[in-house]
Design a protein around this motif. Sequence first.
Motif, PDB file in Angstrom:
ATOM      1  N   UNK A  56       8.480   4.585  -4.903  1.00 10.62           N
ATOM      2  CA  UNK A  56       8.562   6.131  -4.753  1.00 10.62           C
ATOM      3  C   UNK A  56       8.438   6.521  -3.383  1.00 10.62           C
ATOM      4  N   UNK A  57       8.676   5.556  -2.369  1.00  8.84           N
ATOM      5  CA  UNK A  57       8.396   5.827  -0.966  1.00  8.84           C
ATOM      6  C   UNK A  57       6.810   5.812  -0.493  1.00  8.84           C
ATOM      7  N   UNK A  58       6.717   6.025   0.488  1.00  9.71           N
ATOM      8  CA  UNK A  58       5.164   6.147   1.213  1.00  9.71           C
ATOM      9  C   UNK A  58       4.494   7.350   1.565  1.00  9.71           C
ATOM     10  N   UNK A  59       3.302   7.692   1.230  1.00  8.52           N
ATOM     11  CA  UNK A  59       2.856   8.966   1.711  1.00  8.52           C
ATOM     12  C   UNK A  59       2.281   9.016   3.150  1.00  8.52           C
ATOM     13  N   UNK A  60       2.643   9.587   4.067  1.00  6.91           N
ATOM     14  CA  UNK A  60       2.150   9.693   5.240  1.00  6.91           C
ATOM     15  C   UNK A  60       1.175  10.928   5.302  1.00  6.91           C
ATOM     16  N   UNK A  61      -0.246  10.388   5.226  1.00  7.84           N
ATOM     17  CA  UNK A  61      -1.340  11.264   5.041  1.00  7.84           C
ATOM     18  C   UNK A  61      -1.085  12.057   6.157  1.00  7.84           C
ATOM     19  N   UNK A 121       0.830  -1.139   0.105  1.00  7.41           N
ATOM     20  CA  UNK A 121       0.121  -0.045   0.033  1.00  7.41           C
ATOM     21  C   UNK A 121       0.990   1.446   0.046  1.00  7.41           C
ATOM     22  N   UNK A 122       0.707   2.333  -0.760  1.00  9.14           N
ATOM     23  CA  UNK A 122       1.576   3.265  -1.184  1.00  9.14           C
ATOM     24  C   UNK A 122       1.320   4.406  -0.163  1.00  9.14           C
ATOM     25  N   UNK A 123       0.141   4.506   0.702  1.00  3.72           N
ATOM     26  CA  UNK A 123       0.094   5.326   1.390  1.00  3.72           C
ATOM     27  C   UNK A 123      -0.404   5.052   3.031  1.00  3.72           C
ATOM     28  N   UNK A 124      -0.271   5.783   3.948  1.00 10.60           N
ATOM     29  CA  UNK A 124      -0.268   5.368   5.375  1.00 10.60           C
ATOM     30  C   UNK A 124      -1.466   6.344   5.913  1.00 10.60           C
ATOM     31  N   UNK A 125      -2.755   5.883   6.335  1.00 11.52           N
ATOM     32  CA  UNK A 125      -3.706   6.751   6.693  1.00 11.52           C
ATOM     33  C   UNK A 125      -3.605   7.625   7.705  1.00 11.52           C
ATOM     34  N   UNK A 126      -4.206   8.551   8.067  1.00 16.25           N
ATOM     35  CA  UNK A 126      -3.914   9.547   9.434  1.00 16.25           C
ATOM     36  C   UNK A 126      -4.022   8.710  10.464  1.00 16.25           C
ATOM     37  N   UNK A 129       8.686  -7.147   7.835  1.00 13.44           N
ATOM     38  CA  UNK A 129       9.804  -6.656   8.639  1.00 13.44           C
ATOM     39  C   UNK A 129      10.638  -5.804   7.542  1.00 13.44           C
ATOM     40  N   UNK A 130      10.233  -5.865   6.374  1.00 13.07           N
ATOM     41  CA  UNK A 130      10.791  -4.817   5.522  1.00 13.07           C
ATOM     42  C   UNK A 130      10.619  -3.330   5.682  1.00 13.07           C
ATOM     43  N   UNK A 131      11.615  -2.465   5.003  1.00 17.61           N
ATOM     44  CA  UNK A 131      11.523  -1.207   5.327  1.00 17.61           C
ATOM     45  C   UNK A 131      10.823  -0.673   3.913  1.00 17.61           C
ATOM     46  N   UNK A 132      11.136   0.654   3.873  1.00 14.97           N
ATOM     47  CA  UNK A 132      10.630   1.502   2.538  1.00 14.97           C
ATOM     48  C   UNK A 132      11.860   1.552   1.684  1.00 14.97           C
ATOM     49  N   UNK A 133      12.916   2.072   2.276  1.00 10.37           N
ATOM     50  CA  UNK A 133      14.374   2.522   1.583  1.00 10.37           C
ATOM     51  C   UNK A 133      14.667   1.192   0.735  1.00 10.37           C
ATOM     52  N   UNK A 134      14.873   1.470  -0.450  1.00 11.92           N
ATOM     53  CA  UNK A 134      15.482   0.508  -1.608  1.00 11.92           C
ATOM     54  C   UNK A 134      14.646  -0.788  -1.720  1.00 11.92           C
ATOM     55  N   UNK A 135      13.561  -0.650  -1.484  1.00 13.69           N
ATOM     56  CA  UNK A 135      12.512  -1.918  -1.540  1.00 13.69           C
ATOM     57  C   UNK A 135      11.473  -1.497  -2.689  1.00 13.69           C
ATOM     58  N   UNK A 136      11.603  -2.800  -3.723  1.00 12.84           N
ATOM     59  CA  UNK A 136      10.747  -2.720  -4.742  1.00 12.84           C
ATOM     60  C   UNK A 136       9.282  -2.561  -4.635  1.00 12.84           C
ATOM     61  N   UNK A 137       8.841  -2.828  -3.289  1.00 14.10           N
ATOM     62  CA  UNK A 137       7.504  -2.600  -3.020  1.00 14.10           C
ATOM     63  C   UNK A 137       7.123  -1.305  -2.845  1.00 14.10           C
ATOM     64  N   UNK A 138       8.053  -0.381  -2.639  1.00  9.80           N
ATOM     65  CA  UNK A 138       7.628   1.079  -2.553  1.00  9.80           C
ATOM     66  C   UNK A 138       8.706   1.934  -3.502  1.00  9.80           C
TER      67      UNK A 138
END
Length: 1090
Positions: free
Chosen positions: A280-285, A131-136, A269-278
């Motif tokens: 462009x990173x993750x939007x923190x709403x 999921x590319x964004x984290x809800x508020x 337990x993966x992160x966001x940096x350098x991972x193919x799942x994200x």
Amino acid sequence: MAPTTFSFPIMDDTKPDDHSLPAFMVSTTRGFLPRGNPIVELPQEFAVLESLLQRMPIKKLDGLPGLLATFEFGDAVLKELPDLSDEVEKYRDDLVVMNALYRDYSFLASAYLFEPCHERHMKGEEYGLGRQSLPKCISLPIVKVAELAGFKPFMEYAGSYALFNYRLVDESKGLEYDNLRLIRAFEAGLDPESSEAGFVLVHIAMVKESGALIEGASEMLNGCTANDREQFDGGLRTLVAGLRKVNAVMNTMWKRSKPNGYTSFRTFIFGITSQSMFPNGVIYEGVSEEPLSFRGESGANDSMIPMCDNLLQISMPETPLTDILKDFRQYRPGNHRQFLEAVRDCAQESGVREFAKEDSVSAALYLQALDQVRDFRWRHWCFTREYILKHTSHPTATGGSPIVTWLPNQLGAVLAQMSETSEFCKSVNGVSDIMETANLQRETLQKEVAKYCAAPHHHTTMSSRYAPKQNPVERRKGESALSEFADYVQKQQALRRPGQAVATLEDHDELSILDELGLTDDAKPHIRLKTLLIDPAEENAAALGEHIKERLAEGHGEVLFDVGLEDNGEGMGFTKENWDFALERIGAVGELIKADYKILMTRNVGGDVEVGPRDAKDTGVSGKMIIRLRPQDVDDVIETRIAVVGNVDAGKSTMLGVLVKGGLDDGRGKARVNLFRHKHEIESGRTSSVGMEIMGFDSKSEVVVSNTAGRKLTWEEIGRRSAKVISFTDLAGHERYLRTTVFGLLSSEPNYCLLMVAANNGLVGMSKEHLGIALALNVPVMVVITKVDICPPQILEQTITQLTKILKSPGARKIPVFIKNREECINTATQFVSRRICPIFQVSNVTGFNLDLVRTFLNVLPHHGNYDSSLPLEFHVNDTFSVPFVGTVVSGVVKSGEIHTGDTILVGPDGLGQFTTTKVRSIERKRIQVPGCSAGQSASLALRNVRRKDVRKGMVVLHKSDKPDEKTGIIPQPKVYRDFVAEVLILSHATTIKTKYQAMLHVGPVSQTCAIIDIDRQYIRTGDRAQVAFRFVQRPEYLTVGDRILFREGRTKGLGIVKQVGYDPKKPLNPELQKEQQAKESGEKKTDVS
């Protein structure tokens, strides 16, 4: 200016009840663990969050499936969870509660973001996008609590996943491992026996020992700054002792957390940096309109080894990987970061490394500390290899570092510094041993990094562990075709030599219907066997002698003989007097023909081997015996070869040790030690080579063992005292030695295959692979279930059920027969010529349970195999030796023909396809010198004037022709071939196989990489049968039509039979496809011209 002391405030009293201090502060009592035990339950204001987290795991505390198991977690979060930022504000001054909230919100965030990846992973697909964004409702509180607690707003190792994620079952027992439980988990971690729990709790148990590291570091730095050598050395000793404890705990990871279970919870337990799942990173709403990126939880964020790096001044190379190391420093509790920086600065200013080198004792202690860091990093690399590289193709670690190069970069730096330091303490005892291990490890590391960094081949030569998962339907298609194709290959073996007759066995060929009905073309007058046994006339004794001699010739020197039963199984109505007379006559006849007998079982006779009547109507006396010729010399000894296979730790070597030596095992591997050939096998307890052992039976069917308890007879002693020798080929069970095992199975030409299965493990790992190879070779299979003494009954029942299901499957088509008593043992052995029967024994090598049945079965086992001594010589080389005062020796099996001492022979082919002419200096069988050997026998040949480097496994020995070619007048060399055509069956391959595909191909003792150069269709896949042209990559080999082939790429991919030697490109296997390709190519050329 050098500092006068190391002044960082290290706690002795951690003040666990003071919540105004951060949860993590360095201390000599709790090391890098939190000051007090973590908060387990959140305040009442966060009940909704607590409820979601308790329902979240794939397997909840009550054992039922949770929200992640049904992929409903994300929906539940959006539906139930409000923004609790205001409630967070109430506790802002309670930093311990802030840490607990940080832990729980980070679990919530990771589960939410990675849930879609987990769903795809469970289907056998790639991770895809999270999921590319984290809800508020998550993003706003986690940013706030992370800032207050001093962390990044994403899951971290210390503050969240590991070190602040445990509770105690019993407060009085403290931090003992068995007293620890997880508070939060993604998969099944709430169960303390699960792999996820083991993974996290072992880390906590390791860090529990870190107080000594902090104490030793402080003492070292103070000693160095004060120029106090004694204090400095004392600090080093404390540091080394602490590191040894950490490494000892780390080593328990193997049993606490299983390698094949890691990837099931690693997704979260993966992160966001350098991972193919994200990408462009993750939007923190509600926090930022720009995507944010953070590294994931990683053991590299632990503070113990980084502290040692700083303290010992280990120089990391200036590479992008070292930049990642520096970035990792930001993902630690603030107090830990400050402590590591203080250690680094003080070590640099006071010159710890140079101070250590100034004294040989200090240098040796410093080297020991480096060695413990090396040991830690090497074990970390081994975990990475076994837990990750062998189970996933995802190239990036959870923390975002490149998985294959990251750890070797750190380990290489430690090894380099060890090498430099050793020069300053060479004279100190133990230094040479440390460096020997380090240098060996450097070489091993280079090979492994090269292996895992290797770029994948084009076409379809992807390494099997990274290959896409195969559809179960396709896999069953390949397995189902295996048995049928193996039978076809067996019948095609008749083409191996023109005019050679090879028996083709049908499903029930043991039922000799012609003999039973008296329809054979035997012109001799038929005399009933009963008359030969009990009629007192002298001519009947002579006739019985002739009858037994014929039967012995058919059985290659031994025969199972029924007394009191006709050939068709009907009773002769013997009384006890008839029985005694028949035995006396058989004994007298045996003396005349130089044979002995042993009674195997009786009915209505009584005694030790009595098995009772077959039914209520069976009142006659009868029995079964084995009659065996006394060998006049070694050449008359009956030889049966058995390949022993099974998964690692199934007890193969132990079983052979017990059978061969005659004693029992002590449960700790005592019986297997004498079978190992290499030091590392003794140390690890695992076979890595092809071992050979023999077991002898004399003419009276007694096991040939030493009269002295515990003494193992030499091969020569066994060979000279035996009438029948069982040659066991002990093969490796570990996957890394699969190539050696396949070579051993094919090159030893086994008559039977003995599959070992550990009762407490079942048919796992390589066991299935070995069984598949045995089925492909159409070798009769028997199974021994070991370790029944330590296996719970319900687990044993599961193993038996699994084994029965696999043996009855369409791919195997076996009839499992469980041997529980003497009668079943002997009757099954009698009928074991049928490849459909699969006898199964349940034994214990410690208590001796059922071992007598195994020995009886091996004694009765009929000779099996079809060999023709009248054909030209063909001897396959499966090993080479250089023997002092003898010269070069080759061992192998005589496939056809005969060979004698003094024969002029050809050995080859070499790399150019040429043969070397030489003479046979001497021949040995079972280490006993013999004048010659014939088809079906294994032997060793000493060659005259041949260097060992000029012979190799896979060569053949042939007689030199004495007839020159009529046209040229030159004596022709044997023909060798680089190309050949085979009919193959694809057993297992995840994708399609096309031309240019490469795999390791085995033909008897030949093991060489082959490329496919032509196929009779565009491509082939699992379950397909096809005509395929192969080309050896390295050198030509000696092949004949009818040779059985097996090819693998990692695991077994297919089997086949050679249909044609040589290949003519002008006669392609699929002419129409070639025409289409040529037309396509010519069309492309025209386009280019225009």
